[in-house]
Write a protein that holds these residues in place. Structure first.
Motif, PDB file in Angstrom:
ATOM      1  N   ARG A   1      48.512  43.284  42.647  1.00 36.34           N
ATOM      2  CA  ARG A   1      48.681  42.265  43.681  1.00 36.34           C
ATOM      3  C   ARG A   1      47.757  42.612  44.839  1.00 36.34           C
TER       4      ARG A   1
ATOM      5  N   TYR B   1      39.758  37.215  42.990  1.00 39.44           N
ATOM      6  CA  TYR B   1      40.830  36.404  43.567  1.00 39.44           C
ATOM      7  C   TYR B   1      40.233  35.119  44.130  1.00 39.44           C
ATOM      8  N   ARG B   2      41.082  34.107  44.212  1.00 40.42           N
ATOM      9  CA  ARG B   2      40.665  32.822  44.763  1.00 40.42           C
ATOM     10  C   ARG B   2      41.323  32.682  46.129  1.00 40.42           C
TER      11      ARG B   2
ATOM     12  N   GLN C   1      35.784  37.627  45.643  1.00 38.94           N
ATOM     13  CA  GLN C   1      36.232  36.246  45.567  1.00 38.94           C
ATOM     14  C   GLN C   1      35.571  35.578  44.366  1.00 38.94           C
ATOM     15  N   ARG C   2      36.300  34.644  43.757  1.00 42.88           N
ATOM     16  CA  ARG C   2      35.743  33.914  42.608  1.00 42.88           C
ATOM     17  C   ARG C   2      34.509  33.118  43.004  1.00 42.88           C
TER      18      ARG C   2
ATOM     19  N   LEU D   1      46.345  37.372  45.566  1.00 38.16           N
ATOM     20  CA  LEU D   1      46.324  37.504  44.103  1.00 38.16           C
ATOM     21  C   LEU D   1      47.672  38.057  43.662  1.00 38.16           C
ATOM     22  N   GLU D   2      48.346  37.317  42.795  1.00 37.59           N
ATOM     23  CA  GLU D   2      49.653  37.755  42.311  1.00 37.59           C
ATOM     24  C   GLU D   2      49.635  37.813  40.788  1.00 37.59           C
ATOM     25  N   GLU D   3      49.711  39.015  40.244  1.00 37.36           N
ATOM     26  CA  GLU D   3      49.844  39.208  38.804  1.00 37.36           C
ATOM     27  C   GLU D   3      51.282  39.614  38.489  1.00 37.36           C
TER      28      GLU D   3
END
Length: 295
Positions: free
Chosen positions: A222, A256-257, A156-157, A231-233
């Motif tokens: 993802r 990911y946040r 996590q960020r 998380l979606e790239e």
């Protein structure tokens, strides 16, 4: 009296990730007295490829053979035949790579020819041997087999101090937009994702681009927690240099946040339900409850 040899064979995917060579085979041979011990590195010499003919020609000198377990450990034993001060030959056979990706065929390697250190016990002699395949050698072996392995961590960020949840990491080929592999994180947030060359293009012709060394995909990721996307790239993320022409052994750490909307909406809904439960109570009691809930 007998000899007992215990040990472990593993490989480096990257500098901070090691994997056991599950189901590989280790063989121990009697020395061939026609040839001296020439390895200046002893038991730490690099892997040397062996042809099928090489393996066949030394078959009559085979002492023992066994298969590595899930942790890459092995145990070999044989009866004593004046070996205490003689060198032994150790070979490795990979019928398939960990995860059974890539082309399946026997790949034989010479590990070492050296005098091992033995300790006398009640029933015979006990020795130990361990070897870690360097990352550059493992990268070449995986590439030859048409297999890819991606490892790394997911964090996590902002670390809130809570235990790391189990997440599903998916890797996509930016050229086709197709999913090529997925894996779950462990309790430390580490994932190990595998796929083969056949997973990349699903029967279509592979586009050749100038300057490509590994013929690997450009990847984006993802991440899901259960079925919730965290998380979606997309294809643009695969334009980063470290994401292009992926090497057979690669390491990618992901951040990911975590979304708080789902938690917040559930909290508010529960609060609203509690408010509804007070509908039959006096206005003063409702005001007291609301003020305490807000603060």
């Amino acid at each position: 009296m007998s000899y007992l040899l215990i040990g472990n064979i593993s490989a480096l995917i990257c500098d901070d990730c090691i994997e056991p060579l599950v189901n590989a085979r280790i063989r121990v041979y009697l020395p061939d007295n026609r040839y001296p011990v020439v390895s200046h590195k002893g038991i730490f010499s690099d892997l040397q490829p062996l042809s099928a003919k090489d393996v066949l020609m030394k078959a009559d000198r085979l002492l023992a053979e066994t298969t590595l377990d899930e942790q890459g450990n092995f145990t070999l034993s044989w009866q004593q035949i004046h070996l205490f001060t003689e060198p032994l030959e150790l070979d490795l056979c990979l019928d398939s790579l960990p995860g059974r990706t890539g082309i399946r065929q026997p790949r034989n390697f010479h590990l070492c020819k050296a005098v091992l250190h033995w300790k006398r016990s009640v029933n015979g002699y006990i020795g130990a041997y361990a070897y870690v395949v360097p990352s550059n050698h493992w990268n070449a072996i995986c590439g030859d087999a048409g297999a890819w392995v991606i490892t790394g961590t997911v964090k996590q960020r902002r670390d809130n101090g809570y235990p790391q949840p189990t997440l599903r990491v998916e890797a996509y080929n930016a050229i086709t937009g197709k999913l090529v592999g997925s894996a779950f994180t462990n309790e430390y947030g580490r994932y190990t994702l595998r796929f083969s060359r056949k997973d990349l293009y699903h029967g279509s012709l592979q586009p050749v681009r100038q300057g490509r060394i590994h013929m690997g995909p450009d990847v984006y990721f993802r991440i899901y927690q259960n079925d919730r996307l965290v998380l979606e790239e997309n294809e643009t993320h695969a334009n980063a240099p470290e994401r292009q022409d992926l090497a057979p052994c690669s390491c990618h750490h992901l951040l990911y946040r975590p979304s708080v909307m789902k938690w917040a909406s559930g909290h508010i809904q529960g609060w609203i339900n509690d408010v509804k439960a007070l509908s039959g109570k006096s206005k003063k009691k409702k005001e007291l409850y609301l003020s305490s809930a807000l603060f």
